[in-house]
Scaffold this active site. Structure first.
Site, PDB file in Angstrom:
ATOM      1  CB  SER A   1      11.469 -11.730  -5.649  1.00  0.00           C
ATOM      2  OG  SER A   1      12.055 -10.351  -5.780  1.00  0.00           O
TER       3      SER A   1
ATOM      4  CG  ASN B   1       6.180 -14.034  -2.759  1.00  0.00           C
ATOM      5  OD1 ASN B   1       5.994 -12.708  -3.061  1.00  0.00           O
ATOM      6  ND2 ASN B   1       7.164 -14.473  -3.521  1.00  0.00           N
TER       7      ASN B   1
ATOM      8  CG  HIS C   1      12.639   0.944  -3.685  1.00  0.00           C
ATOM      9  ND1 HIS C   1      12.258  -0.510  -4.155  1.00  0.00           N
ATOM     10  CD2 HIS C   1      13.607   0.850  -2.827  1.00  0.00           C
ATOM     11  CE1 HIS C   1      13.204  -1.209  -3.324  1.00  0.00           C
ATOM     12  NE2 HIS C   1      13.912  -0.416  -2.751  1.00  0.00           N
TER      13      HIS C   1
ATOM     14  CB  CYS D   1      15.605  24.512 -15.080  1.00  0.00           C
ATOM     15  SG  CYS D   1      13.967  23.559 -15.155  1.00  0.00           S
TER      16      CYS D   1
HETATM   17  P1  NAD Z   1       9.467  -8.812  -7.571  1.00  0.00           P
HETATM   18  O1  NAD Z   1       8.933  -8.330  -9.151  1.00  0.00           O
HETATM   19  O2  NAD Z   1      11.145  -8.869  -7.468  1.00  0.00           O
HETATM   20  O3  NAD Z   1       8.823 -10.073  -6.719  1.00  0.00           O
HETATM   21  C1  NAD Z   1       7.339  -9.948  -6.859  1.00  0.00           C
HETATM   22  C2  NAD Z   1       7.032 -11.291  -6.158  1.00  0.00           C
HETATM   23  O4  NAD Z   1       5.422 -11.204  -6.198  1.00  0.00           O
HETATM   24  C3  NAD Z   1       7.391 -12.742  -7.132  1.00  0.00           C
HETATM   25  O5  NAD Z   1       8.057 -13.490  -6.115  1.00  0.00           O
HETATM   26  C4  NAD Z   1       5.955 -12.975  -7.305  1.00  0.00           C
HETATM   27  O6  NAD Z   1       5.666 -14.687  -7.295  1.00  0.00           O
HETATM   28  C5  NAD Z   1       4.995 -12.513  -6.327  1.00  0.00           C
HETATM   29  N1  NAD Z   1       3.726 -12.063  -6.740  1.00  0.00           N
HETATM   30  C6  NAD Z   1       3.296 -11.926  -7.999  1.00  0.00           C
HETATM   31  N2  NAD Z   1       1.883 -11.912  -8.113  1.00  0.00           N
HETATM   32  C7  NAD Z   1       1.602 -12.139  -6.568  1.00  0.00           C
HETATM   33  C8  NAD Z   1       0.065 -12.029  -6.193  1.00  0.00           C
HETATM   34  N3  NAD Z   1      -1.099 -11.852  -6.636  1.00  0.00           N
HETATM   35  N4  NAD Z   1       0.148 -12.353  -4.827  1.00  0.00           N
HETATM   36  C9  NAD Z   1       1.260 -12.510  -3.968  1.00  0.00           C
HETATM   37  N5  NAD Z   1       2.535 -12.706  -4.710  1.00  0.00           N
HETATM   38  C10 NAD Z   1       2.797 -12.334  -5.824  1.00  0.00           C
HETATM   39  O7  NAD Z   1       9.120  -7.564  -6.734  1.00  0.00           O
HETATM   40  P2  NAD Z   1       9.946  -6.832  -5.199  1.00  0.00           P
HETATM   41  O8  NAD Z   1      10.242  -7.880  -4.410  1.00  0.00           O
HETATM   42  O9  NAD Z   1       8.884  -5.634  -5.106  1.00  0.00           O
HETATM   43  O10 NAD Z   1      11.243  -6.283  -6.165  1.00  0.00           O
HETATM   44  C11 NAD Z   1      11.130  -5.278  -7.464  1.00  0.00           C
HETATM   45  C12 NAD Z   1      11.414  -4.027  -7.242  1.00  0.00           C
HETATM   46  O11 NAD Z   1      10.840  -3.404  -8.207  1.00  0.00           O
HETATM   47  C13 NAD Z   1      10.773  -3.392  -6.042  1.00  0.00           C
HETATM   48  O12 NAD Z   1      12.042  -2.701  -5.542  1.00  0.00           O
HETATM   49  C14 NAD Z   1       9.897  -2.127  -6.615  1.00  0.00           C
HETATM   50  O13 NAD Z   1      10.408  -0.808  -6.228  1.00  0.00           O
HETATM   51  C15 NAD Z   1       9.757  -2.253  -8.244  1.00  0.00           C
HETATM   52  N6  NAD Z   1       8.617  -2.576  -8.684  1.00  0.00           N
HETATM   53  C16 NAD Z   1       7.502  -1.741  -8.154  1.00  0.00           C
HETATM   54  C17 NAD Z   1       6.340  -2.017  -8.597  1.00  0.00           C
HETATM   55  C18 NAD Z   1       5.128  -1.212  -8.146  1.00  0.00           C
HETATM   56  O14 NAD Z   1       5.269  -0.265  -7.768  1.00  0.00           O
HETATM   57  N7  NAD Z   1       3.850  -1.883  -8.191  1.00  0.00           N
HETATM   58  C19 NAD Z   1       6.156  -2.971  -9.865  1.00  0.00           C
HETATM   59  C20 NAD Z   1       7.132  -3.418 -10.349  1.00  0.00           C
HETATM   60  C21 NAD Z   1       8.625  -3.304  -9.632  1.00  0.00           C
HETATM   61 ZN    ZN Z   2      14.069  22.097 -16.683  1.00  0.00          ZN
END
Ligand code: NAD
Ligand code: ZN
Length: 250
Positions: A191, A215, A118, A129
């Protein structure tokens, strides 16, 4: 958990092409909020306004408000889970990390082979620009809530994938190819609801890879995994690393 750690560590050691696939939960212990799950951003922000490309082009304000929450509350640093993965790569036990995260924390922890599905917040472009910016150049403006290019345009877009945008083709292709060849896949903190990213574990499963999920909450793809840890990534990963590299010198 001890017995499961020993079993998984032993399978990981024997793997020839081990891969890790990470999501927002990987960085939760670094203080970066996740999207879904307990305390997730979607409970506080309007997805439509903050994360869709169309909304960003109309009004980037809500996105920057969320970005501030995501990364600028404090200077975010890799956690013990990130460092464990970095040592596993150095030790030759990890072929690469495929991540959905845009926070750059795997690289900051020292991992070399990281596929960012992503994109990342590192670089930004003015869509008017074409001037290029780094995160460092805009961080202070993000803190104030408005990012503006020198040309006056507010369309300064980070190189991340918004909803309604397609993934960078080559990265997805390379990641899918790797997943199709791996024999061991560890999924951490996702997730598994966002596609096409979530198709990566399915590809590895179809290929017959041994599958591990770390997870905190249930996912709809739990059935693909031989081993499931409901514990925090920052505890399980160092636990596995200790068992794998324990005998090796660090
Ligand atoms: P999600 O938020 O959908 O899911 C996160 C999962 O992690 C949840 O199921 C939760 O239960 C679990 N979780 C939370 N804390 C945890 C821990 N300490 N240990 C293990 N599991 C834990 O995230 P996703 O599946 O990555 O999808 C969300 C989208 O949002 C992604 O595509 C991403 O690009 C973006 N995003 C990125 C960031 C980042 O860069 N850190 C943060 C938020 C969202
Ligand atoms: Zn510009």
């Amino acid at each position: 958990m001890e017995e499961k750690l020993i079993e998984v560590a032993s399978a990981w050691e024997k793997a020839e092409r081990a891969l890790v696939f990470t999501g927002a939960g990987m960085s939760a212990e670094s203080g970066v909020p996740t999207f879904r799950g307990a305390g997730g951003l979607w409970k506080r922000f309007d997805v439509e306004k903050a994360a869709y490309l169309k909304s960003f082009l109309d009004d980037p304000g809500p996105f920057w408000e969320m970005a501030r929450e995501l990364l600028l509350k404090k200077e975010v640093q890799p956690n013990e889970g990130h460092f464990a993965l970095s040592r596993l790569e150095k030790g030759g036990y990890l072929q690469g990390i495929i991540t959905q995260n845009i926070d750059g924390l795997h690289q900051k922890a020292g991992n070399r082979t990281v596929y960012e599905l992503h994109g990342s917040l590192d670089k930004l472009d003015c869509l008017n620009c074409k001037k290029e910016y780094t995160w460092g150049q805009v961080a202070a403006d993000v803190q104030k809530g408005e990012v503006k290019c020198k040309c006056g345009s507010r369309k300064v877009k980070p190189r991340i994938v918004f909803f309604g945008e397609s993934l960078p083709g080559r990265v997805l292709e390379e990641a899918s190819e790797l997943a199709g060849k791996c024999d061991f896949l560890v999924v951490v903190g996702s997730s598994l609801e966002v596609y096409p990213a979530a198709s990566i574990p399915q590809t590895a499963w179809q290929r017959g890879a041994k599958m591990v999920l770390i997870n905190s909450e249930k996912t709809q793809l739990d059935g693909l995994f031989k081993w499931v840890f409901r514990e925090a990534a920052g505890e399980v990963l160092p636990g596995l690393e200790e068992k794998i590299l324990g005998g090796d010198q660090k």
